[in-house]
Design a protein around this motif. Structure first.
Motif, PDB file in Angstrom:
ATOM      1  N   GLU A 150      -4.315   1.609 -10.078  1.00  0.00           N
ATOM      2  CA  GLU A 150      -4.446   0.176  -9.822  1.00  0.00           C
ATOM      3  C   GLU A 150      -4.208  -0.663 -11.075  1.00  0.00           C
ATOM      4  N   ASP A 151      -4.602  -0.140 -12.235  1.00  0.00           N
ATOM      5  CA  ASP A 151      -4.378  -0.868 -13.484  1.00  0.00           C
ATOM      6  C   ASP A 151      -2.885  -1.025 -13.765  1.00  0.00           C
ATOM      7  N   PHE A 166      -6.210  -7.340  -8.436  1.00  0.00           N
ATOM      8  CA  PHE A 166      -5.852  -5.934  -8.258  1.00  0.00           C
ATOM      9  C   PHE A 166      -5.557  -5.645  -6.789  1.00  0.00           C
ATOM     10  N   GLU A 169      -5.997  -3.692  -3.723  1.00  0.00           N
ATOM     11  CA  GLU A 169      -7.068  -2.797  -3.278  1.00  0.00           C
ATOM     12  C   GLU A 169      -6.566  -1.631  -2.434  1.00  0.00           C
ATOM     13  N   TYR A 219      -1.133  -3.380 -11.312  1.00  0.00           N
ATOM     14  CA  TYR A 219      -1.455  -4.781 -11.561  1.00  0.00           C
ATOM     15  C   TYR A 219      -0.756  -5.295 -12.817  1.00  0.00           C
ATOM     16  N   ALA A 268     -10.352  -0.836  -7.833  1.00  0.00           N
ATOM     17  CA  ALA A 268      -9.692  -2.126  -7.623  1.00  0.00           C
ATOM     18  C   ALA A 268     -10.631  -3.111  -6.930  1.00  0.00           C
TER      19      ALA A 268
END
Length: 214
Positions: free
Chosen positions: A148-149, A140, A142, A152, A50
């Motif tokens: 994280e994908d 993103f 962090e 987001y 991220a």
């Protein structure tokens, strides 16, 4: 790394690609030199996907960002596909996905990437987004070392209409072959479920470390 940079150049037009950025999170191999020799710009970042993705976006000069994992190859003329989508006011989206494998099991799950639903999204499908929307969304999160994908994209679904382009990226099945297809897919499913039930980034990362990373 050099291979994917060459693929990006071969499958796009120089007039459409302002720059190719590789964000290095402290690699100890020859990644940086290979990327530079292949013609990419290299940015150094604290480790963490991220953080690295946000760093790349921060220094990108273009008005359209395209995030791509190093083990995923875009289709030919991917740049034109993205630009055409943007011209139709589609500010964020991805491609469908295939694995570089003949596995029926993996191809069954890859088939669902054509469906425009958050449960069918993932970072391996790549992501295009206008820089304006990226900045508006906050980028993103962090806090997430994994997932994280998905986190987001779930926010992006709430902010804008999400577009699935009708062509495919091809991603590596190596991890599935190493860990076992059913086993790895099961653990990814559990992470999705844990997130749905309210697990935070540290809980997801703890499960990932115990069940997938080892």
């Amino acid at each position: 790394m050099g291979k994917i940079i060459d693929i990006l150049k071969e499958r796009s037009s120089p007039k459409n690609i302002q720059e190719i950025i590789v964000v290095d999170g402290g690699s100890t191999d020859n990644t940086v030199n290979v990327a530079l020799e292949a013609g990419a710009s290299v940015i150094h970042s604290p480790v963490g996907r991220a953080k690295q993705l946000n760093m790349g976006a921060k220094y990108a000069q273009g008005n359209i960002l395209y995030f791509l994992h190093a083990d995923t190859s875009p289709p030919y003329r991917f740049d034109e596909n993205i630009l055409n989508a943007i011209k139709k006011d589609n500010t964020v989206g991805c491609f469908q996905m295939k694995f570089d494998s003949d596995s029926r099991f993996l191809n069954f799950f890859a088939w669902f990437t054509r469906i425009n639903h958050i449960l069918c999204r993932g970072g391996d499908q790549s992501l295009f987004i206008t820089k304006n929307l990226f900045e508006k969304s906050g980028g993103f999160n962090e806090d997430y070392k994994v997932y994280e994908d998905n986190e987001y994209i779930s926010r992006l679904y709430k902010l804008s209409s999400f577009t699935i382009l009708p062509r495919h990226v091809k991603t590596s099945a190596r991890r599935y072959e190493e860990k076992g297809e059913i086993k790895l897919q099961y653990h990814f499913g559990v992470i999705h479920l844990k997130n749905y039930l309210g697990a935070g980034p540290e809980q997801l990362y703890d499960y990932y470390k115990r069940k997938i990373a080892l």
